[in-house]
Enzyme design. Structure first.
Site, PDB file in Angstrom:
ATOM      1  N   HIS A  82      18.372   6.029  24.383  1.00 17.35           N
ATOM      2  CA  HIS A  82      19.106   5.509  23.227  1.00 17.35           C
ATOM      3  C   HIS A  82      20.169   4.483  23.646  1.00 17.35           C
ATOM      4  CE1 HIS A  82      20.601   5.355  19.198  1.00 17.35           C
ATOM      5  NE2 HIS A  82      20.051   6.496  18.819  1.00 17.35           N
ATOM      6  N   HIS A 111      17.631  14.016  16.955  1.00 18.43           N
ATOM      7  CA  HIS A 111      17.801  13.847  18.409  1.00 18.43           C
ATOM      8  C   HIS A 111      18.028  15.157  19.162  1.00 18.43           C
ATOM      9  CE1 HIS A 111      17.559   9.648  17.805  1.00 18.43           C
ATOM     10  NE2 HIS A 111      18.836   9.363  17.626  1.00 18.43           N
ATOM     11  N   GLU A 143      14.209   1.783  20.539  1.00 24.20           N
ATOM     12  CA  GLU A 143      13.882   3.097  21.091  1.00 24.20           C
ATOM     13  C   GLU A 143      12.374   3.334  21.001  1.00 24.20           C
ATOM     14  OE1 GLU A 143      16.633   6.026  19.093  1.00 24.20           O
ATOM     15  OE2 GLU A 143      17.259   4.155  18.161  1.00 24.20           O
TER      16      GLU A 143
END
Length: 344
Positions: free
Chosen positions: A178, A109, A309
């Site tokens: 997210h 991420h 996601e």
């Protein structure tokens, strides 16, 4: 049209530059959303149940302090590359890049300080808000000055999230939101009574560090066949699963299409996910452990929320047969995801 209000949510700590964090409230008759200029975070999303009452269906915190501490990316836009890059390494145009490792042996991420942890510049729109930032060349080890725009718009019961980016050097990019959902209402104990379906004929098996092996496997006859709705608790039990944290491979193409649906029969709340992206990571909150105090002093135990996601496939920059994750100068990255809320 949606109403848009803006207010101050708090100030970043001095060591983080002390900038003002704003909150933008988008409201329609059926949906209310609060979005922060920190990390483009969806801090609240209220939608109506069968009884006509609003409930907040996303996990998060009541105050800025919660979001400035370590948390599992609640509601945030993650990047420059969402999901995992194996060993934090990739090669572009013959040059190898090494990223920060923040997920075992891998980069996750966006690294140590990804897009979720920075302040964005907001611009209010008639029915939403557009956030902009420049991610400088070399930030978190990534090449190129990357201009990024994330736009949230609310029309009726549909929240659209559009991601655009342009770069000065070829760079991998993969942006997603997210948000952690519980359609029973945030703070509800688990998601076992939710029904989930995902429009995917194949998925990506992963190694023990959650990196795709490279195989694109058919869902047919496996626990990953979610093409027909399954009741999550029973499904996990039936297949002795600890949960999902996998990429489902969607039909390719730039057109908008329905890719997933979640429904909570007791309240009647339902959510459809539409996107232009080639993948969707289905995650069932396996790492939540009840240690975080969320909104209204709620605790968030394991399996108390799910994430859908929409994104490119994980580690695509190292897998030539996956959809390309590279953005080149002169091109534009442009993807949209739509969340459509209803009552059944």
């Amino acid at each position: 049209m949606a109403d848009v209000e803006r207010e101050v949510f708090g100030r970043m700590p001095p060591e983080e530059g002390g900038g003002v964090v704003e909150k933008f409230v988008l409201k329609s008759d059926s949906v209310r959303v609060e979005i922060l200029s920190l990390g483009c975070i969806i801090a609240m999303l209220e939608t109506k149940g069968r009884d006509g009452k609003f409930s907040d269906v996303v996990l998060g915190f009541d105050t800025l302090e919660g979001y400035t501490r370590k948390h599992p990316f609640f509601g945030a836009v993650v990047g420059r590359v969402a999901n995992r890059i194996a060993k934090g390494r990739f090669t572009v145009d013959g040059k190898e890049y090494q990223l920060f490792l923040n997920n075992g042996p891998n980069s996750l991420h966006g690294g140590a300080k990804g897009f979720d942890k920075v302040l964005w510049s907001p611009q209010v729109l008639p029915n939403g808000v557009c956030f902009y930032r420049l991610s400088p060349d070399g930030e978190e080890g990534y090449p190129g000055d990357l201009k990024v725009w994330v736009t949230y718009t609310l029309s009726g019961s549909e929240l659209a999230i559009n991601y655009r980016a342009q770069t000065s050097k070829t760079t991998p990019i993969n942006l997603t939101n997210h948000a952690y959902f519980n359609l029973a209402g945030q703070g509800s104990r688990d998601i076992y009574d939710h029904e989930i379906s995902i429009e995917a004929d194949s998925y990506l098996p992963v190694d023990d560090t959650k990196i795709p092996t490279g195989e694109v496997a058919a869902v047919q006859g496996t626990s990953f066949d979610l093409r027909q709705p399954v009741e999550l608790g029973k499904h996990l039990q039936k297949f002795c699963l600890d949960g999902f944290d996998h990429n489902f491979c969607l039909q390719r193409g730039q057109a908008r299409r329905l890719v997933a649906r979640a429904c909570h029969p007791p309240t009647g709340r339902a959510m459809e996910v539409h996107t232009t992206q080639p993948g969707i990571q289905f995650y069932t909150g396996n790492n939540l452990d009840g240690s975080l105090k969320g909104k209204g002093a709620a605790v968030y135990p394991k399996h108390s929320a799910f994430c859908l996601e929409t994104q490119n496939w994980p580690d695509a920059v190292n897998k030539p047969h996956f959809p390309s994750a590279l953005l080149r100068p002169g091109e534009e990255y442009n993807h949209t995801t739509w969340l459509l809320f209803s009552t059944a």
